[in-house]
Design an enzyme around this catalytic site. Structure first.
Site, short mmCIF file in Angstrom:
data_model
loop_
_atom_site.label_atom_id
_atom_site.label_comp_id
_atom_site.label_asym_id
_atom_site.label_seq_id
_atom_site.Cartn_x
_atom_site.Cartn_y
_atom_site.Cartn_z
N ASP A 1 0.80 -1.30 0.17
CA ASP A 1 -0.08 0.06 -0.25
C ASP A 1 0.81 1.35 -0.02
O ASP A 1 2.05 1.22 0.56
CB ASP A 1 -0.86 -0.02 1.14
CG ASP A 1 -0.07 -0.36 2.51
OD1 ASP A 1 0.75 -0.91 2.52
OD2 ASP A 1 -0.79 0.45 3.76
N GLU B 1 -0.44 -2.00 5.26
CA GLU B 1 0.58 -1.86 6.43
C GLU B 1 0.54 -0.65 6.82
O GLU B 1 0.75 -0.26 8.24
CB GLU B 1 1.97 -2.19 5.64
CG GLU B 1 2.71 -2.39 7.10
CD GLU B 1 3.54 -1.05 7.59
OE1 GLU B 1 3.82 -0.82 8.84
OE2 GLU B 1 3.50 -0.19 6.64
N GLU B 2 0.24 0.50 6.08
CA GLU B 2 0.35 1.60 6.65
C GLU B 2 -0.76 2.19 7.58
O GLU B 2 -0.52 3.23 8.44
CB GLU B 2 0.30 2.74 5.48
CG GLU B 2 1.49 2.79 4.31
CD GLU B 2 2.73 3.22 4.93
OE1 GLU B 2 2.72 3.53 6.19
OE2 GLU B 2 3.81 3.01 4.30
N HIS C 1 8.18 8.58 4.14
CA HIS C 1 7.16 9.20 4.25
C HIS C 1 7.20 10.74 4.00
O HIS C 1 6.36 11.54 4.05
CB HIS C 1 6.39 9.22 5.80
CG HIS C 1 5.88 7.67 6.01
ND1 HIS C 1 4.91 7.76 7.06
CD2 HIS C 1 6.32 6.61 5.56
CE1 HIS C 1 4.69 6.42 7.10
NE2 HIS C 1 5.36 5.68 6.40
#
Length: 393
Positions: free
Chosen positions: A79, A138-139, A362
């Site tokens: 993701d 996962e995020e 990020h």
């Protein structure tokens, strides 16, 4: 090391890079990875590999070797994040507005897909079964749990995962026994008082004062209730209260996160935070709603598995590629796979200042040195073969 695996990956390195660029160009958010899932499924159809579509997204594939043996699970997350990419100079920049692979999951997915193809090329040499999970979400720390609930760990003896890592130079592999990533929890605190006019504070119970008192004092839990040899981080990231400059607030909302490496410390922090909130609310004649949500488990590398990663790294790439890294308070939901099954989670460096792949995860300029992809793909495949060939654990 299996030289056929190494040669396969080197011969198909360009395909590996192109696959990664495709994923990077077409990012999808957590539990919305429908096109990514379809792409992987289409690839597996061409390879005639058995797979199962997960719900709502994700793919579970399996290669059964010619000889009986154990089962090892290899995992890649897939993701992306809700970030507008600023790498406009790249010809494979995200074409999905407001979405970006800013954490390397595009690299993970392409590396695992290439490792699958390499292992398929030596299927007759495999002793046991290699299972592959292309994991969603996962995020938001929900994907691993969702996959486990759908039975992906049934019959699995060992698990292994990789995270590409801009902190370390390209190709360096870090995987030491013990904790490597922290558990990550979310807390929400709602103080409720009695609002009123700013000129008449004696007729109110100020929720801002309650919340401010809590923010100023709750950090003492880490310094005075937690064993100093057991790290913990308590961060309040959100504080909302009030409607107008001359009105005393009736409500105040706090949200934040707690990071620890073991569940005993985790429990102490939760208990003390709730106690603090209740005492502060009572002191100022208010009430409080306290919610503590357990999210990811700590990633705690099994000793035998971590040492096997180091052995594989030395044999495949050279001793100089083994890197010993300190644990991070960052979180990874891979720990959910390791609650009952031994395994390891490695980082593979992709930092290259010349190529500008040194931005943090990020970040809107995040990118990976694609030279690292072949290391990750081979590490996946060689670890699986090495684990299945050994009988120590």
């Amino acid at each position: 090391m299996n030289t056929l695996i190494k040669n396969y990956i080197l011969e198909h390195e360009n395909d590996l890079i192109e696959t990664r660029r495709y994923f990077h160009q077409h990012p999808e958010l957590s539990f919305e990875e429908f096109e990514t899932t379809k792409y992987i499924a289409d690839q597996l159809d061409k390879l005639d590999v058995n797979y199962r579509l997960m719900e709502p997204t994700g793919v579970l594939a399996e290669i059964v070797g010619a000889k009986p043996g154990k089962t090892v699970l290899l995992r890649a997350d897939m993701d992306a994040l809700s970030i507008e990419e600023l790498n406009d100079h790249l010809d494979y920049c995200s074409i999905n507005s407001g979405k970006m692979h800013a954490c390397g999951h595009d690299a993970h997915t392409s590396m695992l897909l290439t490792a699958l193809k390499a292992l398929l090329s030596v299927q007759e040499q495999i002793k046991g079964t290699v299972r592959f999970i292309f994991q969603p979400a996962e995020e938001i720390a929900s994907g691993a749990k969702k996959m486990v609930e759908q039975g992906i760990l049934e019959g699995v003896d060992n698990v292994f995962g990789i995270h590409i890592w801009t902190v370390n130079e390209t190709g360096l592999v870090a995987c030491d026994p013990g904790p490597s990533f922290a558990s990550a929890d979310i807390f929400k605190v709602h103080f409720k008082g009695k609002g009123g006019h700013a000129a008449q504070p004696h007729m109110t119970h100020d929720a801002v004062v309650m919340a401010a008192e809590y923010v100023n004092n709750v950090q003492s839990i880490v310094s005075r209730s937690v064993d100093p040899l057991s790290p913990a981080v308590l961060t309040i990231g959100k504080f909302e209260s009030g409607d107008r400059f001359n009105i005393i607030a009736e409500n105040a909302f706090l949200e934040g996160t707690v990071r620890t490496f073991n569940n005993e410390t985790r429990s102490i922090v939760e208990k003390q935070m709730k106690h603090f909130a209740e005492q502060v609310a009572a002191m100022y004649h208010g009430t409080v709603d306290f919610e503590y949500i357990y999210m990811t488990e700590a990633v705690d590398n099994h000793e035998g598995s971590a040492k096997l990663v180091q052995e594989v790294t030395e044999k495949a790439f050279g001793k100089e590629f083994i890197y010993h890294d300190a644990p991070t308070m960052g979180a990874e939901d891979f720990g959910y796979y390791m609650k009952e099954i031994p395994g390891a989670f490695a980082t593979v460096g992709c930092r290259n200042t010349i190529k500008e792949t040194d931005f943090p995860h990020h970040h809107a300029r995040f990118n990976v040195d694609e030279e690292a992809l072949k290391y990750g793909a081979e590490l996946y495949a060689q670890y699986a073969l090495s684990y299945l060939e050994q009988d120590k654990f």
